[in-house]
Design a protein around this motif. Sequence first.
Motif, PDB file in Angstrom:
ATOM      1  N   ALA A   1       0.683  -1.190  -0.109  1.00 19.98           N
ATOM      2  CA  ALA A   1       0.089   0.125  -0.058  1.00 19.98           C
ATOM      3  C   ALA A   1       0.810   1.156  -0.036  1.00 19.98           C
ATOM      4  CB  ALA A   1      -0.949   0.130   1.301  1.00 19.98           C
ATOM      5  N   LEU A   2       0.467   2.390  -0.601  1.00 18.75           N
ATOM      6  CA  LEU A   2       1.154   3.702  -0.790  1.00 18.75           C
ATOM      7  C   LEU A   2       0.264   4.431   0.296  1.00 18.75           C
ATOM      8  CD1 LEU A   2       3.164   4.477  -2.819  1.00 18.75           C
ATOM      9  CD2 LEU A   2       1.596   5.379  -4.260  1.00 18.75           C
ATOM     10  N   ALA A   3       1.218   5.348   0.910  1.00 15.84           N
ATOM     11  CA  ALA A   3       0.382   6.550   1.894  1.00 15.84           C
ATOM     12  C   ALA A   3       0.805   7.811   1.245  1.00 15.84           C
ATOM     13  CB  ALA A   3       0.873   6.297   3.269  1.00 15.84           C
ATOM     14  N   LEU A   4      -0.071   8.682   1.221  1.00 12.68           N
ATOM     15  CA  LEU A   4       0.188  10.133   0.949  1.00 12.68           C
ATOM     16  C   LEU A   4       0.038  10.958   2.210  1.00 12.68           C
ATOM     17  CD1 LEU A   4       0.485  12.314  -1.179  1.00 12.68           C
ATOM     18  CD2 LEU A   4      -1.933  12.376  -1.249  1.00 12.68           C
TER      19      LEU A   4
ATOM     20  N   LEU B   1       5.705  13.726  -4.579  1.00 15.78           N
ATOM     21  CA  LEU B   1       4.545  13.574  -5.769  1.00 15.78           C
ATOM     22  C   LEU B   1       4.340  14.879  -6.411  1.00 15.78           C
ATOM     23  CD1 LEU B   1       2.083  12.117  -6.796  1.00 15.78           C
ATOM     24  CD2 LEU B   1       0.723  13.056  -4.794  1.00 15.78           C
TER      25      LEU B   1
ATOM     26  N   VAL C   1       3.074   7.678  -9.689  1.00  9.69           N
ATOM     27  CA  VAL C   1       1.817   7.028  -9.657  1.00  9.69           C
ATOM     28  C   VAL C   1       1.757   5.614 -10.558  1.00  9.69           C
ATOM     29  CG1 VAL C   1      -0.669   6.924  -9.471  1.00  9.69           C
ATOM     30  CG2 VAL C   1       0.750   8.663  -8.369  1.00  9.69           C
ATOM     31  N   ARG C   2       2.329   6.059 -11.782  1.00  9.25           N
ATOM     32  CA  ARG C   2       2.416   5.117 -12.798  1.00  9.25           C
ATOM     33  C   ARG C   2       3.269   4.097 -12.387  1.00  9.25           C
ATOM     34  NH1 ARG C   2       3.995   5.806 -19.118  1.00  9.25           N
ATOM     35  NH2 ARG C   2       5.986   5.936 -18.412  1.00  9.25           N
TER      36      ARG C   2
ATOM     37  N   ASN D   1       1.393   1.826  -9.994  1.00  5.54           N
ATOM     38  CA  ASN D   1       0.496   1.057 -10.705  1.00  5.54           C
ATOM     39  C   ASN D   1       0.988  -0.150 -11.271  1.00  5.54           C
ATOM     40  OD1 ASN D   1      -1.602   2.779  -9.772  1.00  5.54           O
ATOM     41  ND2 ASN D   1      -1.948   3.737 -11.753  1.00  5.54           N
ATOM     42  N   GLU D   2       2.300  -0.108 -11.682  1.00  5.39           N
ATOM     43  CA  GLU D   2       3.104  -1.038 -12.523  1.00  5.39           C
ATOM     44  C   GLU D   2       3.646  -2.030 -11.289  1.00  5.39           C
ATOM     45  OE1 GLU D   2       5.810   1.153 -15.059  1.00  5.39           O
ATOM     46  OE2 GLU D   2       4.331   1.001 -16.645  1.00  5.39           O
TER      47      GLU D   2
END
Lengths: 160, 264
Positions: B2-5, B26, B33-34, B37-38
């Motif tokens: 998971a990614l947190a902002l 960011l 973000v790409r 996603n990858e």
Amino acid sequence: MAKVPVQFTLNGAEKAEFIDSGTTLLHALRDKIGDTSPKGGCHQGTCGACSVIIDGELRLSCLTLAETCNGATITTTSGLSEGGVLHPLQRAFLDAFATQCGFCTPGMIMAAKVLLDHTPNPSREDVVEALSGNICRCTGYEPIIQAVLTAARSNSQHAA
Amino acid sequence: MALALQTFSTVKDANAALKAAGTRYLGGGTLVVRAANEGDVSVSSLIRSTEPVLSAITVSGSEVHIGASVTMAAIARHPDLAALSGAARAVGGPAIRNMATVGGNLFAPAPYGDFTVALLALDASVSTDGGDLPIETFLAKRESHHAIVTAVGFSLPVDGGFRFLKVSRVKPKGVSVLSIAAVLEQAPDGTVSSARIALGCMADRSMRAKAAEKALLGRKLTSDGIAPALAAASDGTSPVTDPIASAWYRNEVLSVHLGRLLLG
Ligand SMILES: Cc1cc2nc3c(=O)[nH]c(=O)nc-3n(C[C@H](O)[C@H](O)[C@H](O)COP(=O)(O)OP(=O)(O)OC[C@H]3O[C@@H](n4cnc5c(N)ncnc54)[C@H](O)[C@@H]3O)c2cc1C
Ligand code: FES
Ligand code: FES
């Protein structure tokens, strides 16, 4: 992981959700809110199927984190028809056979809507440029370009 | 994973947060973000700052400052930056341009980084909270800079002094085969008195074509005049090979496109 709140206006309705931090807007719209009109084609920014309009600008929902949209006004293709009557762009896409499998259509319509909002009488070149981030793998681009030009003409007749 | 902002209202606080392992800044997210996603799991936390100065464009006389969060679309439509609109419009399609920032473009690996090619020809300075760096120095060590870029600054060349060209196979928004930017000054007799030429896709990041620049000095912008510069165009290049073009192809066509830019 702790959930974070997001709140925005989607197609005129207030939405508030708790999501995992780092969730993309595409994921939040489709899987949390249930608006499946933006499509997840590539998740890499290359196909444009996930395009939505955020505060008047075309954006890719697959590369936008939902948390960055707090307070924003978001439009998706599912918000375009009014009282069961299709938006002129939707009507034109159907009439011009500009939609075959339909996967690219919501993204195309979003890109076209932003164009017509700013340029009500676009040239063919304007339309090509506006749709240049959107890929269609089955219809071919000509009927799509014609549909956008037709919608622009029907809008201007409507306004006259 | 998971990614947190994490969002901070000041650059200072965001810089402090970026010291933690697994964090990344960011910008518009079109690359970072790409990557997530990858399946890039090297980043667990994205940091951003909403400090207004990051989104400001100021033009005073010929001096320009562009905040790092300014998008390509904002540059393309700015009335005082018309000279740069071609370079800003060269980045992606309309949605990408509404998201892609100047700060992110400085870090974009080839075949991306078209706007950075323009900034390199303009000899821009790159600002962080720690001070300013010439863009060439910044680019040479960009992996080791962990501070947030806050802005870029440069002087606008006189009318017609800035030239930009992007070569792509798909029109209007294909990825670069290569891109070239040039800032040229000419003496009253038409000979070139100063030249800065920057190349995109001819190495892993934007680079100056210094041998070509030198070969242009004192020459006129005619076919004969530019011949030595074209012969030196690929000195020191080491282009990328990718699905768009091979390194060999890029080197072969560079002088053709540089010639068009200089004579155009
Ligand atoms: C479909 C598609 C087409 C594209 N076409 C082009 C093209 O034609 N030309 C081109 O040049 N690029 C292109 N790109 C690449 C990209 O969109 C641009 O290079 C863009 O400018 C990157 O900026 P960003 O804000 O989105 O970067 P992000 O993804 O937010 O960040 C990229 C990197 O830069 C770092 N970073 C960002 N801002 C800062 C800052 N202020 N300080 C410190 N570090 C920072 C991030 O940590 C990350 O490592 C394309 C991308 C996609 C997905
Ligand atoms: S799913 Fe977003 S651009 Fe393809
Ligand atoms: S209609 Fe099938 S991708 Fe466009």
